[in-house]
Design an enzyme around this catalytic site. Structure first.
Site, PDB file in Angstrom:
ATOM      1  N   THR A   1       6.383  -0.539  -6.085  1.00 18.56           N
ATOM      2  CA  THR A   1       6.175  -1.471  -4.970  1.00 18.56           C
ATOM      3  C   THR A   1       4.886  -1.193  -4.197  1.00 18.56           C
ATOM      4  O   THR A   1       4.559  -1.946  -3.274  1.00 18.56           O
ATOM      5  CB  THR A   1       7.335  -1.382  -3.958  1.00 18.56           C
ATOM      6  N   LYS A   2       4.173  -0.142  -4.513  1.00 20.39           N
ATOM      7  CA  LYS A   2       3.055   0.272  -3.654  1.00 20.39           C
ATOM      8  C   LYS A   2       1.779  -0.533  -3.942  1.00 20.39           C
ATOM      9  O   LYS A   2       1.771  -1.403  -4.806  1.00 20.39           O
ATOM     10  CB  LYS A   2       2.852   1.781  -3.792  1.00 20.39           C
ATOM     11  N   THR A   3       0.698  -0.221  -3.231  1.00 21.26           N
ATOM     12  CA  THR A   3      -0.484  -1.098  -3.224  1.00 21.26           C
ATOM     13  C   THR A   3      -1.247  -1.112  -4.544  1.00 21.26           C
ATOM     14  O   THR A   3      -2.045  -2.006  -4.783  1.00 21.26           O
ATOM     15  CB  THR A   3      -1.448  -0.716  -2.094  1.00 21.26           C
TER      16      THR A   3
ATOM     17  N   TYR B   1       4.003   4.128  -7.074  1.00 26.47           N
ATOM     18  CA  TYR B   1       5.349   3.606  -7.314  1.00 26.47           C
ATOM     19  C   TYR B   1       5.283   2.072  -7.455  1.00 26.47           C
ATOM     20  O   TYR B   1       4.343   1.435  -6.989  1.00 26.47           O
ATOM     21  CB  TYR B   1       6.242   4.008  -6.126  1.00 26.47           C
TER      22      TYR B   1
ATOM     23  N   ALA C   1       1.061   7.361   1.041  1.00 25.82           N
ATOM     24  CA  ALA C   1       1.794   6.605   0.016  1.00 25.82           C
ATOM     25  C   ALA C   1       1.646   5.096   0.209  1.00 25.82           C
ATOM     26  O   ALA C   1       1.687   4.341  -0.751  1.00 25.82           O
ATOM     27  CB  ALA C   1       3.274   6.992   0.029  1.00 25.82           C
TER      28      ALA C   1
END
Ligand SMILES: *Cc1c(COP(=O)(O)O)cnc(C)c1O
Length: 386
Positions: free
Chosen positions: A183-185, A181, A157
């Site tokens: 906030t993810k990369t 999501y 994740a």
């Protein structure tokens, strides 16, 4: 005028993403369709996986992975307590038992020696979390698992597009799950991707993702598609819509640009903090790519007269948003009460939790924001030496 608050995370959305979403909405095809198919194809090519199945979250991907590998009641699944709620919740969802193994103090990742002690004849799978964007020691973990027929699911994740010994995560082992999501990369608001080398696993996941039906909506409703379908399993509603995929396709094309910006930020932080004995900078792999989803700074509690919570309160007052990764699962009420865990049962996870502060690290940060974070952190240290 007080300076603007620097949030902990912010998505990096450009006009290209906006145009792609608008075009998708205008096209009239909103749910799973050609854009999801294109995303799956390009994602699989990017990581070097034979198959990629898009879903509406990484949690869904982890759940489907366990179901597709036929993990269920009576089985143990080993993972670390140093992770997000989803990693262990999906183990409970399939009726299996989560068994925790402690982490390595340097990397925050699953310690192979701790894993070895937790394997038993009941162990059906291991979920390996690649913390913060740093790949875990996959070869050592595989050496313990493969000969015993234990399946490995990678919770990546945090870790797209990180590499392990030169290979991109997603191309290694049984199944790898990624998160999109907010906030993810890379992001499409909510979304996930499951990668596998197995045609059989991919096919089963695809079916489980959309009600257990034998054909997906696009091939059923588009020109020449058929109305007939069969229910093969009581499946889930975990498919990714094309609106999300249109955004994810643009993010995918920008993923290295965004990663290298985060790496630059991590370099600035390392350079500024390395000379402070009170601060411990994160482990950095010598040869592999780190995705730098997180910058997990640690504070030396013995050298400061404040604890981590107070440190964070001071940073908030100075206008810096932070987070903590993670509150270990074994100290949360559900796991603590159900499995009778005490904090010291996983001493390393607990120790790191007490000292960790995740600093802002995202491609929308300006150089001035990075400087402000550095100034704030070093100021709090200078004012609170023990
Ligand atoms: C974010 C996260 C997940 C869940 O991802 P979603 O896409 O939000 O479902 C799983 N595992 C870890 C370690 C995470 O940080």
């Amino acid at each position: 005028m007080p300076e603007e608050f620097i949030p902990f995370a912010r998505p990096d959305i450009t006009d290209r993403e906006l145009e792609a979403v608008t075009e998708c909405v205008r096209s009239g095809w909103l749910t799973t369709g050609p854009r999801v198919a294109a995303l799956e194809e390009r994602f699989a090519a990017r990581v070097g996986a034979a198959h990629a199945v898009a879903m509406n979250s990484c949690t869904a991907a982890l759940h489907v992975a366990l179901a597709a590998l036929e993990v269920g009641a009576g089985d143990d699944v080993v993972t670390t307590p140093y992770t997000f709620a989803a990693t262990a919740a999906v183990i409970e969802h399939v009726g299996a038992t989560p068994v925790f193994a402690d982490i390595n103090a340097l990397t925050f990742n699953l310690d192979p020696h701790e894993l070895k002690a937790k394997l038993s004849s009941k162990t059906k799978a291991v979920i390996v979390v690649h913390f913060g964007g740093l790949a875990a020691d996959i070869d050592e973990i595989a050496a313990l698992c493969v000969s015993r027929g234990i399946r490995i699911i990678h919770d990546a994740a945090h870790s797209f597009p990180a590499t392990y010994k030169g290979r991109v995560l997603g191309s290694i082992g049984d199944v790898t799950c990624f998160s999109f999501y907010a906030t993810k990369t890379m992001t499409c608001g909510e979304g996930g991707m499951l990668c596998t080398s197995s045609q059989e696993v991919a096919e089963r996941c695809r079916i489980l993702t959309l009600h257990g039906l034998s054909r997906d909506a696009h091939s059923r409703y588009s020109a020449g598609g058929r109305w007939y379908y069969e229910i093969l399993y009581p499946g889930f509603k975990y498919n990714m819509p094309d609106i999300s995929a249109s955004l994810a396709l643009v993010q995918l094309s920008r993923v290295e640009e965004m990663r290298s910006k985060r790496e630059w930020i991590s370099d600035q932080y390392d350079r500024a903090f390395s000379s402070y004995e009170e601060l411990i900078v994160p482990f950095r792999p010598a040869h592999d790519l780190h995705s730098w989803h997180l910058y997990p700074l640690r504070i030396d509690l013995e050298r400061l007269d404040i604890d981590r919570a107070e440190f964070i309160r001071h940073l908030t007052k100075l206008g810096i948003g932070t987070s903590v990764h993670f509150i270990p699962l074994h100290i949360h009420p559900y796991y603590r009460e159900r499995y009778r865990y005490r904090p010291q049962d996983f001493p390393c996870a607990h120790q790191q939790y007490l000292r960790e502060i995740s600093l802002p690290i995202y491609s929308k940060m300006e150089a001035g924001d990075v400087d402000r974070v550095i100034e704030a952190v070093t100021k709090v240290v200078r004012q609170h030496r023990a």
